[in-house]
Design a protein around this motif. Structure first.
Motif, PDB file in Angstrom:
ATOM      1  N   HIS A   1      49.539  35.321  38.325  1.00  0.00           N
ATOM      2  CA  HIS A   1      50.716  35.656  37.546  1.00  0.00           C
ATOM      3  C   HIS A   1      50.292  35.696  36.094  1.00  0.00           C
ATOM      4  CE1 HIS A   1      50.530  31.299  38.298  1.00  0.00           C
ATOM      5  NE2 HIS A   1      50.838  31.180  37.022  1.00  0.00           N
ATOM      6  N   GLY A   2      51.149  36.171  35.227  1.00  0.00           N
ATOM      7  CA  GLY A   2      50.754  36.351  33.837  1.00  0.00           C
ATOM      8  C   GLY A   2      50.920  35.092  33.014  1.00  0.00           C
ATOM      9  N   ARG A   3      50.101  34.995  31.991  1.00  0.00           N
ATOM     10  CA  ARG A   3      50.204  33.888  31.045  1.00  0.00           C
ATOM     11  C   ARG A   3      50.037  34.468  29.652  1.00  0.00           C
ATOM     12  NH1 ARG A   3      47.662  30.606  26.809  1.00  0.00           N
ATOM     13  NH2 ARG A   3      48.087  28.426  27.265  1.00  0.00           N
ATOM     14  N   HIS A   4      51.080  34.363  28.826  1.00  0.00           N
ATOM     15  CA  HIS A   4      51.049  34.946  27.488  1.00  0.00           C
ATOM     16  C   HIS A   4      50.469  33.964  26.484  1.00  0.00           C
ATOM     17  CE1 HIS A   4      53.315  38.668  28.237  1.00  0.00           C
ATOM     18  NE2 HIS A   4      53.962  37.964  29.146  1.00  0.00           N
ATOM     19  N   THR A   5      49.456  34.395  25.782  1.00  0.00           N
ATOM     20  CA  THR A   5      48.909  33.653  24.648  1.00  0.00           C
ATOM     21  C   THR A   5      48.696  34.679  23.546  1.00  0.00           C
ATOM     22  OG1 THR A   5      47.730  32.203  26.177  1.00  0.00           O
ATOM     23  CG2 THR A   5      47.089  32.095  23.877  1.00  0.00           C
ATOM     24  N   ALA A   6      49.694  34.823  22.707  1.00  0.00           N
ATOM     25  CA  ALA A   6      49.664  35.887  21.710  1.00  0.00           C
ATOM     26  C   ALA A   6      48.341  35.904  20.951  1.00  0.00           C
ATOM     27  CB  ALA A   6      50.827  35.695  20.723  1.00  0.00           C
ATOM     28  N   PRO A   7      47.734  37.095  20.800  1.00  0.00           N
ATOM     29  CA  PRO A   7      48.208  38.411  21.240  1.00  0.00           C
ATOM     30  C   PRO A   7      47.674  38.797  22.622  1.00  0.00           C
ATOM     31  CG  PRO A   7      46.284  38.684  19.866  1.00  0.00           C
ATOM     32  CD  PRO A   7      46.514  37.196  19.989  1.00  0.00           C
ATOM     33  N   HIS A   8      47.303  37.826  23.422  1.00  0.00           N
ATOM     34  CA  HIS A   8      46.652  38.112  24.692  1.00  0.00           C
ATOM     35  C   HIS A   8      47.626  37.943  25.859  1.00  0.00           C
ATOM     36  CE1 HIS A   8      42.911  37.980  22.448  1.00  0.00           C
ATOM     37  NE2 HIS A   8      43.241  36.796  21.989  1.00  0.00           N
ATOM     38  N   TYR A   9      47.326  38.641  26.934  1.00  0.00           N
ATOM     39  CA  TYR A   9      48.020  38.447  28.203  1.00  0.00           C
ATOM     40  C   TYR A   9      46.943  38.191  29.241  1.00  0.00           C
ATOM     41  CZ  TYR A   9      50.797  39.382  32.370  1.00  0.00           C
ATOM     42  OH  TYR A   9      51.413  39.279  33.587  1.00  0.00           O
ATOM     43  N   LEU A  10      46.910  36.991  29.777  1.00  0.00           N
ATOM     44  CA  LEU A  10      45.843  36.605  30.686  1.00  0.00           C
ATOM     45  C   LEU A  10      46.390  36.392  32.091  1.00  0.00           C
ATOM     46  CD1 LEU A  10      44.019  33.961  28.457  1.00  0.00           C
ATOM     47  CD2 LEU A  10      43.388  36.345  28.797  1.00  0.00           C
ATOM     48  N   PRO A  11      45.709  36.931  33.101  1.00  0.00           N
ATOM     49  CA  PRO A  11      46.109  36.627  34.480  1.00  0.00           C
ATOM     50  C   PRO A  11      45.791  35.173  34.773  1.00  0.00           C
ATOM     51  CG  PRO A  11      44.022  37.804  34.467  1.00  0.00           C
ATOM     52  CD  PRO A  11      44.508  37.778  33.037  1.00  0.00           C
ATOM     53  N   ALA A  12      46.673  34.505  35.511  1.00  0.00           N
ATOM     54  CA  ALA A  12      46.495  33.070  35.733  1.00  0.00           C
ATOM     55  C   ALA A  12      46.790  32.703  37.184  1.00  0.00           C
ATOM     56  CB  ALA A  12      47.422  32.278  34.806  1.00  0.00           C
ATOM     57  N   LEU A  13      46.084  31.688  37.658  1.00  0.00           N
ATOM     58  CA  LEU A  13      46.325  31.107  38.976  1.00  0.00           C
ATOM     59  C   LEU A  13      46.852  29.687  38.791  1.00  0.00           C
ATOM     60  CD1 LEU A  13      43.046  32.212  40.793  1.00  0.00           C
ATOM     61  CD2 LEU A  13      45.349  33.016  41.346  1.00  0.00           C
ATOM     62  N   ASN A  14      47.473  29.147  39.830  1.00  0.00           N
ATOM     63  CA  ASN A  14      47.866  27.746  39.800  1.00  0.00           C
ATOM     64  C   ASN A  14      46.629  26.858  39.897  1.00  0.00           C
ATOM     65  OD1 ASN A  14      50.551  28.508  39.724  1.00  0.00           O
ATOM     66  ND2 ASN A  14      50.881  28.220  41.916  1.00  0.00           N
ATOM     67  N   SER A  15      46.756  25.644  39.408  1.00  0.00           N
ATOM     68  CA  SER A  15      45.657  24.676  39.486  1.00  0.00           C
ATOM     69  C   SER A  15      45.201  24.479  40.930  1.00  0.00           C
ATOM     70  CB  SER A  15      46.094  23.319  38.918  1.00  0.00           C
ATOM     71  OG  SER A  15      46.305  23.385  37.531  1.00  0.00           O
ATOM     72  N   PHE A  16      43.915  24.195  41.079  1.00  0.00           N
ATOM     73  CA  PHE A  16      43.313  23.822  42.356  1.00  0.00           C
ATOM     74  C   PHE A  16      43.484  24.906  43.423  1.00  0.00           C
ATOM     75  CE2 PHE A  16      44.917  19.687  40.475  1.00  0.00           C
ATOM     76  CZ  PHE A  16      43.718  19.397  39.822  1.00  0.00           C
ATOM     77  N   PHE A  17      43.103  26.106  43.045  1.00  0.00           N
ATOM     78  CA  PHE A  17      43.195  27.259  43.943  1.00  0.00           C
ATOM     79  C   PHE A  17      42.495  26.994  45.270  1.00  0.00           C
ATOM     80  CE2 PHE A  17      41.078  31.086  45.550  1.00  0.00           C
ATOM     81  CZ  PHE A  17      42.143  31.961  45.700  1.00  0.00           C
ATOM     82  N   SER A  18      41.297  26.411  45.231  1.00  0.00           N
ATOM     83  CA  SER A  18      40.527  26.208  46.458  1.00  0.00           C
ATOM     84  C   SER A  18      41.184  25.187  47.383  1.00  0.00           C
ATOM     85  CB  SER A  18      39.090  25.771  46.130  1.00  0.00           C
ATOM     86  OG  SER A  18      38.400  26.809  45.465  1.00  0.00           O
ATOM     87  N   LEU A  19      41.815  24.166  46.817  1.00  0.00           N
ATOM     88  CA  LEU A  19      42.547  23.199  47.635  1.00  0.00           C
ATOM     89  C   LEU A  19      43.692  23.907  48.366  1.00  0.00           C
ATOM     90  CD1 LEU A  19      43.773  19.658  46.591  1.00  0.00           C
ATOM     91  CD2 LEU A  19      45.301  21.261  47.716  1.00  0.00           C
ATOM     92  N   THR A  20      44.450  24.700  47.638  1.00  0.00           N
ATOM     93  CA  THR A  20      45.579  25.422  48.235  1.00  0.00           C
ATOM     94  C   THR A  20      45.094  26.390  49.302  1.00  0.00           C
ATOM     95  OG1 THR A  20      46.762  25.249  46.129  1.00  0.00           O
ATOM     96  CG2 THR A  20      47.600  26.847  47.721  1.00  0.00           C
ATOM     97  N   ARG A  21      43.976  27.038  49.042  1.00  0.00           N
ATOM     98  CA  ARG A  21      43.403  27.970  50.015  1.00  0.00           C
ATOM     99  C   ARG A  21      43.028  27.238  51.298  1.00  0.00           C
ATOM    100  NH1 ARG A  21      38.571  32.270  48.518  1.00  0.00           N
ATOM    101  NH2 ARG A  21      38.618  33.458  50.499  1.00  0.00           N
ATOM    102  N   GLN A  22      42.423  26.076  51.158  1.00  0.00           N
ATOM    103  CA  GLN A  22      42.070  25.284  52.339  1.00  0.00           C
ATOM    104  C   GLN A  22      43.328  24.810  53.058  1.00  0.00           C
ATOM    105  OE1 GLN A  22      39.262  21.833  51.954  1.00  0.00           O
ATOM    106  NE2 GLN A  22      40.873  20.734  53.029  1.00  0.00           N
ATOM    107  N   PHE A  23      44.344  24.379  52.305  1.00  0.00           N
ATOM    108  CA  PHE A  23      45.567  23.846  52.890  1.00  0.00           C
ATOM    109  C   PHE A  23      46.236  24.874  53.801  1.00  0.00           C
ATOM    110  CE2 PHE A  23      50.115  23.104  53.004  1.00  0.00           C
ATOM    111  CZ  PHE A  23      50.227  21.736  53.211  1.00  0.00           C
TER     112      PHE A  23
END
Length: 257
Positions: free
Chosen positions: A218-240
């Motif tokens: 999902h998006g994360r705004h940090t002016a003037p940037h727009y960065l794609p972002a994932l939730n913390s601990f992606f690999s844990l969630t993937r395993q879950f």
């Protein structure tokens, strides 16, 4: 830990600095200090490749007020010539002005001598690193070396060889990935996912939609940037979520498979 591959050539200032790599520790210290005005641009580019996740812990450090620093996968002290090498850089949690003081306060509330700093600021990572034993984020298979437990701890994947398990254990210890700070956050996430899964099963809601919401960028705004972002601990969630996670990623975020 998830695989991170550098894209492009990095910011211009970095490329220019790398045209004449440092040759000694003294030169590294001086030139890295002089590079300070360009560091934020480097961090922004790195975080774009990393979906805002710490390269080692997969923590969204920005959401916890911990900040990020530029991490040298191969330490500057071990290989000064790679100080400005784009392929040797990553963004790790804990900035000097935000993260380290905050974790110092956290540490003060824990009885006994417990190391809480993690990632690039872990005590052992700042010393000599065995690059043969170390599982690098540049290894496309790095995620498969590790497993996550419901109590928040991180361990070796027991389906891998004994030699690979030893490498995983070395890397976890080196980076202090079982810092009590991280263990608590991962345990909380596991409990949260457990509750969400039970709720969705009870009400007949789509597990695929739940997984999509938890695992896709999902998006994360940090002016003037727009960065794609994932939730913390992606690999844990993937395993879950297991097979459902793999199906969801193939359908909605194939670049993360």
């Amino acid at each position: 830990m998830r695989h991170v591959a550098p894209t492009g050539a990095g910011p211009v200032a970095l490329s220019q600095a790398n045209q004449t790599p440092p040759e000694s520790s003294d030169e590294v210290t001086r030139r890295w200090h002089e590079f300070a005005p360009s560091k934020q641009a480097v961090i922004d580019r790195l975080l774009q490749d990393q979906y805002m996740l710490c390269c080692y812990s997969e923590l969204r450090a920005d959401l916890y007020g911990l900040g990020y620093h530029i991490e040298h996968i191969e330490n500057k002290s071990q290989n000064p010539q790679r100080t400005f090498d784009w392929s040797n850089l990553a963004a790790s949690a804990l900035s000097s002005d935000e993260g380290l003081p905050k974790l110092a306060s956290y540490r003060a509330a824990i009885p006994g001598k417990v190391e809480v700093n993690f990632g690039g600021h872990a005590r052992e990572k700042q010393n000599q690193v065995d690059t043969v034993q170390f599982v690098s984020i540049r290894d496309p298979q790095c995620a498969s070396y590790f497993a996550y437990l419901s109590n928040g701890e991180m361990g070796p994947n027991l389906n891998r060889s004994l030699a690979d398990q030893a490498r995983a254990e070395y890397t976890i210890r080196l980076l202090n990935l079982n810092s009590p700070y991280l263990v608590t956050l991962r345990r909380n996430l596991w409990d949260e996912l457990d509750a969400l899964l039970a709720q969705h099963l009870d009400k007949g809601w789509s597990i695929e939609h739940l997984c999509q919401g938890e695992m896709t960028p999902h998006g994360r705004h940090t002016a003037p940037h727009y960065l794609p972002a994932l939730n913390s601990f992606f690999s844990l969630t993937r395993q879950f979520f297991g097979p459902v996670a793999e199906q969801t990623l193939r359908q909605y975020a194939p670049g993360l498979v």
